[in-house]
Design an enzyme around this catalytic site. Structure first.
Site, PDB file in Angstrom:
ATOM      1  N   MET A   1       0.840  -1.196   0.000  1.00  0.00           N
ATOM      2  CA  MET A   1       0.000   0.000   0.000  1.00  0.00           C
ATOM      3  C   MET A   1       0.885   1.259   0.000  1.00  0.00           C
ATOM      4  O   MET A   1       1.837   1.342  -0.749  1.00  0.00           O
ATOM      5  CB  MET A   1      -0.997  -0.026   1.163  1.00  0.00           C
ATOM      6  CG  MET A   1      -1.787  -1.338   1.278  1.00  0.00           C
ATOM      7  SD  MET A   1      -2.714  -1.815  -0.213  1.00  0.00           S
ATOM      8  CE  MET A   1      -4.142  -0.754  -0.088  1.00  0.00           C
ATOM      9  N   SER A   2       0.611   2.195   0.911  1.00  0.00           N
ATOM     10  CA  SER A   2       1.320   3.479   0.854  1.00  0.00           C
ATOM     11  C   SER A   2       2.740   3.459   1.406  1.00  0.00           C
ATOM     12  O   SER A   2       3.412   4.492   1.391  1.00  0.00           O
ATOM     13  CB  SER A   2       0.504   4.552   1.571  1.00  0.00           C
ATOM     14  OG  SER A   2      -0.643   4.858   0.821  1.00  0.00           O
ATOM     15  N   MET A   3       3.223   2.304   1.854  1.00  0.00           N
ATOM     16  CA  MET A   3       4.658   2.215   2.117  1.00  0.00           C
ATOM     17  C   MET A   3       5.422   2.463   0.817  1.00  0.00           C
ATOM     18  O   MET A   3       6.582   2.877   0.843  1.00  0.00           O
ATOM     19  CB  MET A   3       5.031   0.857   2.700  1.00  0.00           C
ATOM     20  CG  MET A   3       4.481   0.628   4.094  1.00  0.00           C
ATOM     21  SD  MET A   3       5.322  -0.703   4.997  1.00  0.00           S
ATOM     22  CE  MET A   3       4.878  -2.138   4.037  1.00  0.00           C
TER      23      MET A   3
END
Length: 351
Positions: free
Chosen positions: A63-65
């Site tokens: 995801m937003s990592m």
């Protein structure tokens, strides 16, 4: 990676934020819908567990990592003198001249302090994020669809809000895809290729990582990576070691120093993140400014790379928490991370 597993970590206790009761580390894993958890201490794996949809050979959506890896690449280019963080975006991407991004600086994009009329409220079915997601779909568009096709077309439609760039932090994924575009303009390579060449192929990764793309093949710089748990641990170790891993310096230590220093605390405070009070956001990394100098890559539904330099600890979690918002999971994860860090430090002192 070598192992020095410590089963006592399961019994480490902590007090969740806003609670007068204690919880064990092991109990927090199921409470947070953990699919995979890895703890590295001084470069060794001291804890590793898998459940749910994941095993050690599997890959999980980061995801937003992903954003933090995009930010890392940009910070590398800045330190190496290949990207001017003070430059206006439209001087690098002329196509964005008439969008909200055109008048922002590269640094404002990197720190998400751009002024945008854009909502990323996943709970709102009418939020802009869903229009953005439709544009980003790699599937053929319906007949007669006149909306933007792809990340880059959508970014050109965004308008500026009434506040000035640089005043308030606003977590908006479109900044990451704009940064991905900036990176590709400066280097002549898309983000996937650059990440592979500069990091993945050199850090000793044991599995390939994958990146989702739009219908035109543009990588999703804001959230497209899927990877194995231990490989994300290598990313965390690389950050802990100031750009060095397996005896190789992959990028200057100044890159991590810059990220650790953090961003504008006042701009961050204006965004009202109650579980991250006193923190900041810099080069798409969340900086805690706590007593251990911790910083993190974070993604919806509980994805985390948490780096604690004082405890020489890296924690990586893949999770399927039902709510997208990390504010729902932070009360039982952030104090748990700090408790394990203190446990490891005390263990070191006792040796």
């Amino acid at each position: 990676m070598t192992y020095a597993l410590d089963s006592s970590i399961d019994t480490v206790t902590f007090q969740p934020l806003g609670s007068d009761k204690t919880m064990t580390w092991k109990a927090s894993l199921s409470a947070n819908y953990t699919d995979g958890m890895l703890i590295l201490h001084k470069g060794q794996i001291v804890y590793e567990t898998y459940s749910g949809c994941l095993n050690e050979r599997g890959k999980h959506a980061a995801m937003s990592m992903t954003k933090s890896l995009t930010g890392l690449l940009a910070e590398i280019l800045v330190v190496e003198g290949k990207l001017d963080s003070t430059a206006k975006v439209d001087t690098i991407i002329p196509e964005l001249k008439n969008s909200a991004f055109g008048s922002a600086t590269v640094r404002q994009v990197m720190d998400m302090t751009t002024s945008l009329k854009y909502s990323e409220d996943y709970a709102d079915p009418n939020a802009d994020i869903w229009v953005y997601s439709k544009a980003a779909s790699p599937l053929p568009k319906p007949s007669g669809d006149k909306g933007p096709n792809g990340y880059f077309e959508y970014l050109q439609t965004l308008k500026k809000d009434t506040i000035n760039h640089g005043e308030v932090f606003g977590y908006k994924t479109v900044n990451s895809d704009t940064l991905g575009w900036i990176i590709s303009k400066v280097t002549g390579k898309d983000m996937t290729s650059l990440l592979s060449e500069r990091i993945w192929m050199k850090m000793g990764a044991e599995q390939d990582g994958y990146m989702t793309v739009d219908a035109k093949g543009v990588p999703f710089a804001g959230g497209g990576i899927s990877a194995g748990l231990r490989d994300m641990g290598r990313i965390g170790q690389l950050m802990l070691n100031g750009g060095k891993i397996n005896g190789q310096q992959l990028f200057p230590s100044k890159v991590v120093e810059n990220i650790q220093a953090g961003g504008d605390k006042k701009a961050f405070a204006a965004a009202g993140y109650k579980t991250l009070e006193g923190g900041s956001y810099h080069s798409m990394w969340w900086v805690m400014h706590n007593e251990h100098g911790a910083f993190a890559a974070r993604g919806v539904h509980g994805q985390t790379i948490y780096v604690d330099p004082t405890a020489e600890m890296v924690i990586v979690r893949f999770s399927s928490f039902p709510s997208a918002a990390n504010s729902k999971i932070d009360p039982t994860s952030l104090p748990a991370y700090q408790a394990v860090a203190k446990y490891l430090l005390n263990k070191d002192r006792e040796k």
